[in-house]
Design a protein around this motif. Structure first.
Motif, PDB file in Angstrom:
ATOM      1  N   UNK A  11     -54.823  46.607 -95.805  1.00  0.00           N
ATOM      2  CA  UNK A  11     -53.589  46.049 -96.362  1.00  0.00           C
ATOM      3  C   UNK A  11     -53.423  46.366 -97.845  1.00  0.00           C
ATOM      4  N   UNK A  12     -54.444  46.926 -98.478  1.00  0.00           N
ATOM      5  CA  UNK A  12     -54.353  47.326 -99.880  1.00  0.00           C
ATOM      6  C   UNK A  12     -53.952  48.793 -99.966  1.00  0.00           C
ATOM      7  N   UNK A  13     -52.758  49.055-100.471  1.00  0.00           N
ATOM      8  CA  UNK A  13     -52.269  50.434-100.533  1.00  0.00           C
ATOM      9  C   UNK A  13     -53.141  51.299-101.438  1.00  0.00           C
ATOM     10  N   UNK A  14     -53.679  50.716-102.493  1.00  0.00           N
ATOM     11  CA  UNK A  14     -54.539  51.476-103.405  1.00  0.00           C
ATOM     12  C   UNK A  14     -55.819  51.928-102.693  1.00  0.00           C
ATOM     13  N   UNK A  15     -56.370  51.051-101.857  1.00  0.00           N
ATOM     14  CA  UNK A  15     -57.568  51.408-101.103  1.00  0.00           C
ATOM     15  C   UNK A  15     -57.260  52.505-100.088  1.00  0.00           C
ATOM     16  N   UNK A  29     -56.613  65.095 -91.325  1.00  0.00           N
ATOM     17  CA  UNK A  29     -55.255  64.561 -91.336  1.00  0.00           C
ATOM     18  C   UNK A  29     -55.363  63.043 -91.271  1.00  0.00           C
ATOM     19  N   UNK A  30     -54.635  62.336 -92.144  1.00  0.00           N
ATOM     20  CA  UNK A  30     -54.795  60.891 -92.247  1.00  0.00           C
ATOM     21  C   UNK A  30     -53.500  60.163 -91.897  1.00  0.00           C
ATOM     22  N   UNK A  31     -53.617  59.166 -91.018  1.00  0.00           N
ATOM     23  CA  UNK A  31     -52.527  58.245 -90.715  1.00  0.00           C
ATOM     24  C   UNK A  31     -52.884  56.910 -91.353  1.00  0.00           C
ATOM     25  N   UNK A  32     -51.870  56.158 -91.787  1.00  0.00           N
ATOM     26  CA  UNK A  32     -52.135  54.901 -92.482  1.00  0.00           C
ATOM     27  C   UNK A  32     -51.406  53.723 -91.838  1.00  0.00           C
ATOM     28  N   UNK A  33     -52.069  52.571 -91.886  1.00  0.00           N
ATOM     29  CA  UNK A  33     -51.446  51.325 -91.427  1.00  0.00           C
ATOM     30  C   UNK A  33     -51.833  50.216 -92.393  1.00  0.00           C
ATOM     31  N   UNK A  34     -50.869  49.322 -92.672  1.00  0.00           N
ATOM     32  CA  UNK A  34     -51.101  48.259 -93.635  1.00  0.00           C
ATOM     33  C   UNK A  34     -51.456  46.908 -93.035  1.00  0.00           C
ATOM     34  N   UNK A  35     -51.413  46.798 -91.695  1.00  0.00           N
ATOM     35  CA  UNK A  35     -51.815  45.551 -91.042  1.00  0.00           C
ATOM     36  C   UNK A  35     -52.251  45.862 -89.613  1.00  0.00           C
ATOM     37  N   UNK A  36     -52.791  44.842 -88.948  1.00  0.00           N
ATOM     38  CA  UNK A  36     -53.348  45.052 -87.618  1.00  0.00           C
ATOM     39  C   UNK A  36     -52.332  45.472 -86.577  1.00  0.00           C
ATOM     40  N   UNK A  37     -51.143  44.895 -86.622  1.00  0.00           N
ATOM     41  CA  UNK A  37     -50.116  45.243 -85.633  1.00  0.00           C
ATOM     42  C   UNK A  37     -49.658  46.688 -85.796  1.00  0.00           C
ATOM     43  N   UNK A  39     -51.383  49.042 -87.043  1.00  0.00           N
ATOM     44  CA  UNK A  39     -52.505  49.883 -86.624  1.00  0.00           C
ATOM     45  C   UNK A  39     -52.485  50.113 -85.114  1.00  0.00           C
ATOM     46  N   UNK A  40     -52.281  49.049 -84.355  1.00  0.00           N
ATOM     47  CA  UNK A  40     -52.250  49.178 -82.900  1.00  0.00           C
ATOM     48  C   UNK A  40     -51.044  49.988 -82.444  1.00  0.00           C
ATOM     49  N   UNK A  41     -49.897  49.788 -83.092  1.00  0.00           N
ATOM     50  CA  UNK A  41     -48.706  50.575 -82.743  1.00  0.00           C
ATOM     51  C   UNK A  41     -48.979  52.065 -82.948  1.00  0.00           C
ATOM     52  N   UNK A  42     -49.586  52.415 -84.091  1.00  0.00           N
ATOM     53  CA  UNK A  42     -49.901  53.818 -84.375  1.00  0.00           C
ATOM     54  C   UNK A  42     -50.917  54.367 -83.383  1.00  0.00           C
ATOM     55  N   UNK A  43     -51.928  53.552 -83.078  1.00  0.00           N
ATOM     56  CA  UNK A  43     -52.977  54.012 -82.169  1.00  0.00           C
ATOM     57  C   UNK A  43     -52.409  54.325 -80.785  1.00  0.00           C
ATOM     58  N   UNK A  44     -51.513  53.492 -80.292  1.00  0.00           N
ATOM     59  CA  UNK A  44     -50.932  53.718 -78.974  1.00  0.00           C
ATOM     60  C   UNK A  44     -49.893  54.841 -78.982  1.00  0.00           C
ATOM     61  N   UNK A  45     -49.225  55.013 -80.120  1.00  0.00           N
ATOM     62  CA  UNK A  45     -48.150  56.002 -80.191  1.00  0.00           C
ATOM     63  C   UNK A  45     -48.654  57.418 -80.496  1.00  0.00           C
ATOM     64  N   UNK A  58     -57.019  41.371 -92.803  1.00  0.00           N
ATOM     65  CA  UNK A  58     -55.668  41.920 -92.850  1.00  0.00           C
ATOM     66  C   UNK A  58     -54.673  40.908 -92.304  1.00  0.00           C
ATOM     67  N   UNK A  59     -53.408  41.023 -92.712  1.00  0.00           N
ATOM     68  CA  UNK A  59     -52.378  40.116 -92.180  1.00  0.00           C
ATOM     69  C   UNK A  59     -52.025  40.454 -90.740  1.00  0.00           C
ATOM     70  N   UNK A  60     -51.386  39.503 -90.083  1.00  0.00           N
ATOM     71  CA  UNK A  60     -50.887  39.623 -88.704  1.00  0.00           C
ATOM     72  C   UNK A  60     -52.021  39.642 -87.692  1.00  0.00           C
ATOM     73  N   UNK A  61     -52.856  40.702 -87.707  1.00  0.00           N
ATOM     74  CA  UNK A  61     -54.028  40.744 -86.824  1.00  0.00           C
ATOM     75  C   UNK A  61     -55.189  41.325 -87.614  1.00  0.00           C
ATOM     76  N   UNK A  62     -56.327  40.623 -87.610  1.00  0.00           N
ATOM     77  CA  UNK A  62     -57.438  41.110 -88.424  1.00  0.00           C
ATOM     78  C   UNK A  62     -58.191  42.247 -87.718  1.00  0.00           C
ATOM     79  N   UNK A  63     -59.157  42.785 -88.438  1.00  0.00           N
ATOM     80  CA  UNK A  63     -59.877  43.940 -87.926  1.00  0.00           C
ATOM     81  C   UNK A  63     -60.627  43.678 -86.630  1.00  0.00           C
ATOM     82  N   UNK A  64     -61.192  42.480 -86.501  1.00  0.00           N
ATOM     83  CA  UNK A  64     -61.919  42.148 -85.269  1.00  0.00           C
ATOM     84  C   UNK A  64     -60.976  42.137 -84.069  1.00  0.00           C
TER      85      UNK A  64
END
Length: 228
Positions: A11-15, A29-37, A39-45, A58-64
């Motif tokens: 969730x930290x853009x600088x990181x 090649x790098x894809x980025x996501x700022x929260x758990x939801x 991340x899952x959308x990108x992973x499935x898409x 992270x907000x919405x859904x954590x890493x676990x």
């Protein structure tokens, strides 16, 4: 050639930018996501994501939660990042199927090295030439075989990796630290002089071609094809 795709979730853009810059520099090649939801959308898409770097908090859904859902359908390698550094978090992550666990703050170079090591273990590496040839030496990566003037020489795994690294960086002076970090992938915590021992054995097995590996005094080594 197709680049290996890595999903960075934090969730930290600088990181994310820090990690992305180091990975892109290594050809990923790098894809980025700022929260758990997201991340899952990108992973499935998106297709062919080879590895995920996943922050815990992270907000919405954590890493676990993200890891748990991904593990229901995929064995994609996951490196989990956390600022907590608590043993219970690490155990929880490993139980969910996390491949590596790195606490913040961390060295981006070490993270990239761990990414490379995990991808090699999982059989996913950057597309590269199947063989390297110079000065009468042919190194066949697919067959894990080396010939010198047409004669096969038997090398240990690390000797093969060391010669490959030298040949791929021909003409470049390489420090012992750089060789250790690149060939041993930060997995080795002993004396860097182990490199000297491997170089000595490698030179002996290469016969007359062993002279191509020259010592850079006070620094390390350089592979350079020299005239007879």
């Amino acid at each position: 050639m197709d680049k290996i795709r890595i999903l960075v979730v934090d969730d930290e853009s600088r990181m994310r930018k820090l990690v992305r810059d180091f990975l892109v520099r290594e050809g990923y090649e790098v894809l980025e996501a700022g929260d758990g939801e997201e991340a899952l959308d990108l992973f499935y898409r998106e297709k062919d994501i080879a590895l995920i770097i996943l922050d815990v908090m992270m907000p919405k859904r954590n890493g676990f939660e993200v890891c748990r859902e991904i593990r229901e359908t995929s064995k994609v390698p996951i490196i989990m990042l956390t600022a907590k550094g608590e043993e219970s978090d690490e155990l929880n992550g490993f139980e969910l199927g996390v491949d590596e666990y790195i606490s913040k703050p961390f060295s981006p170079k070490i993270l990239v090295a761990r990414v490379g090591a995990i991808l090699r273990r999982s059989g996913k590496t950057q597309d590269e030439e199947a063989s390297v040839s110079m000065g009468g030496i042919v190194l066949d990566k697919a067959a894990h075989m080396v010939t010198v003037d047409g004669e096969r020489i038997d090398l240990s795994y690390k000797e093969f990796e060391l010669l490959a690294y030298f040949m791929e960086n021909a003409g470049i002076a390489l420090s012992r630290e750089k060789i250790l970090n690149s060939v041993w992938n930060y997995d080795y915590f002993g004396d860097a002089r182990t490199i000297d021992t491997h170089v000595k054995k490698l030179r002996a097995k290469m016969g007359d071609k062993g002279r191509y590996i020259s010592t850079v005094w006070g620094m390390g080594y350089k592979f350079e094809v020299t005239e007879e």
